[in-house]
Motif scaffolding. Sequence first.
Motif, PDB file in Angstrom:
ATOM      1  N   VAL A 132      22.682  16.218 -13.794  1.00 35.57           N
ATOM      2  CA  VAL A 132      22.747  16.774 -15.140  1.00 35.57           C
ATOM      3  C   VAL A 132      21.387  17.357 -15.494  1.00 35.57           C
ATOM      4  N   ARG A 133      21.371  18.650 -15.738  1.00 32.44           N
ATOM      5  CA  ARG A 133      20.130  19.324 -16.102  1.00 32.44           C
ATOM      6  C   ARG A 133      20.153  19.805 -17.552  1.00 32.44           C
ATOM      7  N   SER A 134      21.347  19.953 -18.106  1.00 33.47           N
ATOM      8  CA  SER A 134      21.527  20.350 -19.498  1.00 33.47           C
ATOM      9  C   SER A 134      22.316  19.228 -20.167  1.00 33.47           C
ATOM     10  N   ALA A 135      21.607  18.331 -20.824  1.00 31.36           N
ATOM     11  CA  ALA A 135      22.199  17.090 -21.335  1.00 31.36           C
ATOM     12  C   ALA A 135      22.780  17.255 -22.731  1.00 31.36           C
ATOM     13  N   PRO A 136      23.731  16.366 -23.073  1.00 37.08           N
ATOM     14  CA  PRO A 136      24.244  16.359 -24.447  1.00 37.08           C
ATOM     15  C   PRO A 136      23.176  15.846 -25.411  1.00 37.08           C
ATOM     16  N   LYS A 137      23.394  16.094 -26.686  1.00 39.29           N
ATOM     17  CA  LYS A 137      22.450  15.688 -27.725  1.00 39.29           C
ATOM     18  C   LYS A 137      22.116  14.203 -27.596  1.00 39.29           C
ATOM     19  N   GLY A 138      20.840  13.903 -27.660  1.00 40.01           N
ATOM     20  CA  GLY A 138      20.374  12.531 -27.562  1.00 40.01           C
ATOM     21  C   GLY A 138      19.911  12.139 -26.174  1.00 40.01           C
ATOM     22  N   PHE A 139      20.273  12.936 -25.167  1.00 41.60           N
ATOM     23  CA  PHE A 139      19.909  12.612 -23.790  1.00 41.60           C
ATOM     24  C   PHE A 139      19.017  13.683 -23.164  1.00 41.60           C
ATOM     25  N   GLU A 140      18.544  14.612 -23.974  1.00 48.08           N
ATOM     26  CA  GLU A 140      17.753  15.732 -23.459  1.00 48.08           C
ATOM     27  C   GLU A 140      16.491  15.277 -22.726  1.00 48.08           C
ATOM     28  N   LYS A 141      15.857  14.228 -23.205  1.00 50.83           N
ATOM     29  CA  LYS A 141      14.597  13.758 -22.597  1.00 50.83           C
ATOM     30  C   LYS A 141      14.799  13.107 -21.233  1.00 50.83           C
ATOM     31  N   VAL A 171      22.475  -2.543 -11.913  1.00 44.92           N
ATOM     32  CA  VAL A 171      21.267  -3.024 -12.582  1.00 44.92           C
ATOM     33  C   VAL A 171      21.424  -2.794 -14.083  1.00 44.92           C
ATOM     34  N   PHE A 172      20.711  -3.588 -14.876  1.00 44.03           N
ATOM     35  CA  PHE A 172      20.731  -3.490 -16.331  1.00 44.03           C
ATOM     36  C   PHE A 172      19.552  -2.634 -16.747  1.00 44.03           C
ATOM     37  N   ARG A 173      19.809  -1.486 -17.397  1.00 46.64           N
ATOM     38  CA  ARG A 173      18.746  -0.555 -17.736  1.00 46.64           C
ATOM     39  C   ARG A 173      18.891  -0.023 -19.157  1.00 46.64           C
ATOM     40  N   LYS A 174      17.765   0.429 -19.697  1.00 51.20           N
ATOM     41  CA  LYS A 174      17.731   1.062 -21.016  1.00 51.20           C
ATOM     42  C   LYS A 174      18.480   2.389 -20.952  1.00 51.20           C
ATOM     43  N   VAL A 175      19.310   2.644 -21.976  1.00 49.98           N
ATOM     44  CA  VAL A 175      20.008   3.920 -22.075  1.00 49.98           C
ATOM     45  C   VAL A 175      19.260   4.822 -23.046  1.00 49.98           C
ATOM     46  N   PHE A 176      19.023   4.346 -24.261  1.00 53.13           N
ATOM     47  CA  PHE A 176      18.229   5.106 -25.222  1.00 53.13           C
ATOM     48  C   PHE A 176      17.791   4.220 -26.361  1.00 53.13           C
ATOM     49  N   GLU A 177      16.896   4.757 -27.175  1.00 58.13           N
ATOM     50  CA  GLU A 177      16.374   4.047 -28.344  1.00 58.13           C
ATOM     51  C   GLU A 177      16.687   4.877 -29.575  1.00 58.13           C
ATOM     52  N   ASP A 178      17.293   4.248 -30.572  1.00 57.08           N
ATOM     53  CA  ASP A 178      17.624   4.924 -31.821  1.00 57.08           C
ATOM     54  C   ASP A 178      16.345   5.060 -32.640  1.00 57.08           C
ATOM     55  N   GLY A 179      15.878   6.281 -32.840  1.00 54.62           N
ATOM     56  CA  GLY A 179      14.627   6.528 -33.546  1.00 54.62           C
ATOM     57  C   GLY A 179      14.621   6.029 -34.971  1.00 54.62           C
TER      58      GLY A 179
END
Length: 107
Positions: free
Chosen positions: A37-46, A84-92
């Motif tokens: 995935v090179r063009s991510a949905p909103k929230g996953f761009e980083k 494995v258990f990993r971070k998905v994202f952080e709600d700003g």
Amino acid sequence: CGHVDFPPRGRCSKCGSEAFTPYALPENGKLVSFTIVRSAPKGFEKMTPYVLGVVELNDGTIITTQLTDIDPLNVAIGMPLEAVFRKVFEDGDSGIIEYAIKFRPAL
């Protein structure tokens, strides 16, 4: 009937039963397909680029998941993987950190 549906459903997709027995999915499998995935949905761009894979677990269950701990250029069909258990994202706004199961190359 012993059939495993993932994600879980209200009725078995094989026999239609509503009676289920809890089942722990295996933590190992192999990669059967993937995309980068090179063009991510909103929230996953980083996170780009990142790898989404189709994994066949050791019991034959097929899941779609994100791969982690690997350069996208080194991903290969058939490679052994482990959960494995990993971070998905952080709600700003709230600061809540969300985690999930991802798969990485088996150690």
